[in-house]
Design an enzyme around this catalytic site. Structure first.
Site, PDB file in Angstrom:
ATOM      1  N   CYS A 255      37.988 -22.324  42.888  1.00 19.30           N
ATOM      2  CA  CYS A 255      39.346 -21.569  43.482  1.00 19.30           C
ATOM      3  C   CYS A 255      40.251 -22.341  44.163  1.00 19.30           C
ATOM      4  O   CYS A 255      41.419 -22.617  43.633  1.00 19.30           O
ATOM      5  CB  CYS A 255      38.534 -20.605  44.448  1.00 19.30           C
ATOM      6  SG  CYS A 255      37.775 -19.244  43.474  1.00 19.30           S
ATOM      7  N   ARG A 327      30.858 -26.783  40.316  1.00 17.96           N
ATOM      8  CA  ARG A 327      32.074 -26.745  39.658  1.00 17.96           C
ATOM      9  C   ARG A 327      33.392 -27.569  40.388  1.00 17.96           C
ATOM     10  O   ARG A 327      33.511 -27.278  41.429  1.00 17.96           O
ATOM     11  CB  ARG A 327      32.769 -25.389  39.368  1.00 17.96           C
ATOM     12  CG  ARG A 327      31.840 -24.494  38.042  1.00 17.96           C
ATOM     13  CD  ARG A 327      32.288 -23.163  37.882  1.00 17.96           C
ATOM     14  NE  ARG A 327      31.923 -22.598  38.988  1.00 17.96           N
ATOM     15  CZ  ARG A 327      31.990 -20.973  39.152  1.00 17.96           C
ATOM     16  NH1 ARG A 327      32.979 -20.773  38.162  1.00 17.96           N
ATOM     17  NH2 ARG A 327      31.945 -20.358  40.216  1.00 17.96           N
TER      18      ARG A 327
HETATM   19  N1  LIG Z   1      33.503 -17.981  42.946  1.00 17.72           N
HETATM   20  C1  LIG Z   1      34.382 -17.471  44.024  1.00 17.72           C
HETATM   21  O1  LIG Z   1      34.136 -17.925  45.215  1.00 17.72           O
HETATM   22  C2  LIG Z   1      35.467 -16.672  43.516  1.00 17.72           C
HETATM   23  C3  LIG Z   1      35.978 -15.989  44.623  1.00 17.72           C
HETATM   24  C4  LIG Z   1      37.142 -15.106  44.462  1.00 17.72           C
HETATM   25  C5  LIG Z   1      37.609 -15.071  43.069  1.00 17.72           C
HETATM   26  N2  LIG Z   1      37.125 -15.742  41.946  1.00 17.72           N
HETATM   27  C6  LIG Z   1      37.601 -15.542  40.739  1.00 17.72           C
HETATM   28  O2  LIG Z   1      36.557 -14.668  40.111  1.00 17.72           O
HETATM   29  C7  LIG Z   1      36.592 -14.991  38.570  1.00 17.72           C
HETATM   30  C8  LIG Z   1      35.202 -15.375  38.336  1.00 17.72           C
HETATM   31  O3  LIG Z   1      34.833 -16.245  39.086  1.00 17.72           O
HETATM   32  P1  LIG Z   1      33.114 -16.882  39.206  1.00 17.72           P
HETATM   33  O4  LIG Z   1      32.886 -17.772  40.321  1.00 17.72           O
HETATM   34  O5  LIG Z   1      32.446 -15.121  39.246  1.00 17.72           O
HETATM   35  O6  LIG Z   1      32.906 -17.339  37.878  1.00 17.72           O
HETATM   36  P2  LIG Z   1      31.187 -17.625  37.183  1.00 17.72           P
HETATM   37  O7  LIG Z   1      31.425 -18.752  36.265  1.00 17.72           O
HETATM   38  O8  LIG Z   1      30.453 -17.566  38.360  1.00 17.72           O
HETATM   39  O9  LIG Z   1      30.952 -16.480  36.402  1.00 17.72           O
HETATM   40  C9  LIG Z   1      31.771 -15.807  35.301  1.00 17.72           C
HETATM   41  C10 LIG Z   1      30.686 -15.345  34.517  1.00 17.72           C
HETATM   42  O10 LIG Z   1      31.444 -14.736  33.315  1.00 17.72           O
HETATM   43  C11 LIG Z   1      30.775 -14.811  32.040  1.00 17.72           C
HETATM   44  N3  LIG Z   1      31.799 -14.832  30.988  1.00 17.72           N
HETATM   45  C12 LIG Z   1      32.616 -15.785  30.568  1.00 17.72           C
HETATM   46  N4  LIG Z   1      33.144 -15.298  29.457  1.00 17.72           N
HETATM   47  C13 LIG Z   1      32.675 -14.018  29.164  1.00 17.72           C
HETATM   48  C14 LIG Z   1      33.065 -13.015  28.408  1.00 17.72           C
HETATM   49  N5  LIG Z   1      34.018 -12.937  27.364  1.00 17.72           N
HETATM   50  N6  LIG Z   1      32.394 -11.727  28.435  1.00 17.72           N
HETATM   51  C15 LIG Z   1      31.440 -11.684  29.413  1.00 17.72           C
HETATM   52  N7  LIG Z   1      30.939 -12.575  30.288  1.00 17.72           N
HETATM   53  C16 LIG Z   1      31.801 -13.780  30.287  1.00 17.72           C
HETATM   54  C17 LIG Z   1      30.012 -16.469  32.347  1.00 17.72           C
HETATM   55  O11 LIG Z   1      28.936 -16.374  31.488  1.00 17.72           O
HETATM   56  C18 LIG Z   1      29.669 -16.237  33.820  1.00 17.72           C
HETATM   57  O12 LIG Z   1      28.547 -15.792  33.850  1.00 17.72           O
HETATM   58  C19 LIG Z   1      37.456 -16.256  38.626  1.00 17.72           C
HETATM   59  O13 LIG Z   1      38.767 -16.036  38.151  1.00 17.72           O
HETATM   60  C20 LIG Z   1      37.708 -16.826  40.030  1.00 17.72           C
HETATM   61  O14 LIG Z   1      38.745 -17.662  40.222  1.00 17.72           O
HETATM   62  C21 LIG Z   1      36.109 -16.517  42.316  1.00 17.72           C
END
Ligand SMILES: NC(=O)c1ccc[n+]([C@@H]2O[C@H](COP(=O)([O-])OP(=O)(O)OC[C@H]3O[C@@H](n4cnc5c(N)ncnc54)[C@H](O)[C@@H]3O)[C@@H](O)[C@H]2O)c1
Length: 402
Positions: A255, A327
């Site tokens: 992020c 990551r």
């Molecule tokens: N991790 C954080 O702290 C956080 C906080 C706020 C916002 N975000 C945002 O939220 C979003 C997700 O982040 P995250 O940390 O949860 O990522 P993550 O990698 O932990 O999880 C994403 C999931 O999506 C799945 N995925 C990928 N492509 C897909 C598809 N086409 N269909 C279905 N599933 C699919 C992956 O396999 C994975 O399990 C990002 O945009 C991130 O910037 C993250």
């Protein structure tokens, strides 16, 4: 109301669990291993215990997209990384949009939670939904954006306790998105006037943090050269009521180090070079190497310049304390710099998935620190690691941090 959560990672899993208390929820993820593990009650992100996962009434966790077919709302929580040249990589978002497009029906709602630049939801994602479904945004189906603001590893601020920004263009879309989130978020919702404002607000939250930390990091770089302890400087300056309590440190992860590039990229598309955002990024990117150089200098001083084959322990490999996420961890920069200087380096982190680290970074984590070490780098001091460490750690004379 049957709701699909698309992407069950750090953001999607807690959301699916919270929604399942009020709605019928389909949890969908393309990662088969993640789906198998979650169905067994295993959360590799370490956010939930097996009992918590098994106790959440999610109706199905699947990688079979056919199970999305009778959902009436789709919430997208897939990754939004950057490419090597810091350009937004929308491939996950667009692929998820195409999958949803296959099952989208009239009156359905699609909400994006992934962090993006302003304009992405309406200009990049909606066209894919429209092309695949043959339906029209705001006429046939409702489009919304609601950025996620959770802070993984921080149990004091669960999802439902953080006010949720929501946005949708039509009044019907706004009513639907409000109903969904108000049902689970005890802190309430904030209705942004447009999807672009909501997208920008999220990117700005993280860019602000990045810039503030970069200033602290710049101070750390400067005061190190002046032989002044930056932490003492910040402690003294912090006695003024309006001094902001940021600290220097490694900025990695999915992020804070990534989202400013989404904002910067969009700014440059419209002809503005965001100097403050980009220079903050540049400073923060150097800090892993700085930390290694600090250790190398301290060892050189202790051993009279001869540091080859000295043993160093790096504590923590995740991108931040108390979190299993590796990551974009900057600890890898610390490691490579120390190895390059001829040191024998062990990296210890009991929270992260050692197998994943080996595959993704080509690095074998040490299972248990093998004392004595000539120096210890406190890279990412997880609470449990510090508490569990033995006296060899506590009494070590050469412990280096930023
Ligand atoms: N991790 C954080 O702290 C956080 C906080 C706020 C916002 N975000 C945002 O939220 C979003 C997700 O982040 P995250 O940390 O949860 O990522 P993550 O990698 O932990 O999880 C994403 C999931 O999506 C799945 N995925 C990928 N492509 C897909 C598809 N086409 N269909 C279905 N599933 C699919 C992956 O396999 C994975 O399990 C990002 O945009 C991130 O910037 C993250």
């Amino acid at each position: 109301m049957k709701i699909a959560v698309v992407g069950l990672g750090y953001v999607g899993l807690p959301l699916a669990m919270a929604l399942s208390q009020k709605f019928t929820v389909v949890g969908y993820d393309i990662d088969e291993q993640r789906v198998v593990e979650l169905n067994e009650g295993l959360d590799s992100t370490n956010e939930f215990s097996s009992a918590e996962i098994k106790g959440a009434p999610i109706s199905v966790i699947t990688n079979d997209d056919k199970l999305l077919q009778d959902c009436v709302a789709f919430i997208v929580t897939v990754p939004t990384p950057i490419t090597k040249d810091n350009t937004p990589d929308l491939s996950y978002l667009l692929a998820a949009s195409a999958t949803i497009g296959k099952y989208l029906k009239r009156e359905d709602l699609v909400v994006y939670e992934s962090t993006v630049y302003p304009g992405c939801t309406e200009e990049d994602c909606a066209p894919v939904l429209e092309r695949v479904s043959g339906l029209q945004t705001d006429k046939d189906f409702y489009l919304g954006y609601s950025p996620e603001r959770i802070n993984p590893g921080d149990k004091s601020k669960p999802l439902v306790s953080i006010q949720k920004i929501i946005a949708s263009k039509t009044s019907e879309g706004r009513a639907l998105i409000k109903h969904v989130y108000e049902s689970i978020i005890t802190a309430g919702v904030y209705e942004a006037p447009s999807i672009k404002v909501a997208e920008a607000a999220k990117a700005v939250e993280n860019a602000q943090r990045d810039i503030n930390i970069s200033f602290m990091n710049e101070l750390a770089l400067m005061f190190y050269k002046m032989n002044i302890d930056v932490h003492e400087v910040l402690k003294a300056a912090g006695t003024k009521w309006n001094f902001l309590p940021f600290k220097p440190g490694l900025v990695g992860g999915h992020c804070i180090g990534v989202d400013p590039h989404y904002l910067a990229w969009k700014a440059m598309q419209v002809g503005y070079i965001p100097k403050v955002i980009l220079s903050g990024r540049e400073v923060n990117e150097q800090m892993g190497i700085f930390l290694a150089e600090k250790m190398i200098a301290a060892l050189a001083q202790k051993f009279g310049g001869e540091i080859k084959a000295k043993r160093v322990l790096i504590l923590g490999f995740a991108f931040k304390p108390n979190c299993a996420d590796t990551r974009n961890t900057k600890v890898i920069d610390v490691y490579h710099s120390l190895v390059k200087a001829g040191l024998l380096v062990d990296v210890y982190d009991p929270l992260v998935d050692a197998k994943k680290v080996s595959v993704e970074f080509g690095l074998q984590l040490t299972v248990q620190p093998l004392y004595p070490y000539d120096g210890i780098v406190l890279a990412v001091p997880h609470q449990i690691m510090l508490e569990a460490e033995d006296s060899a750690f506590a009494s070590h004379e050469l412990k280096i941090s930023i």
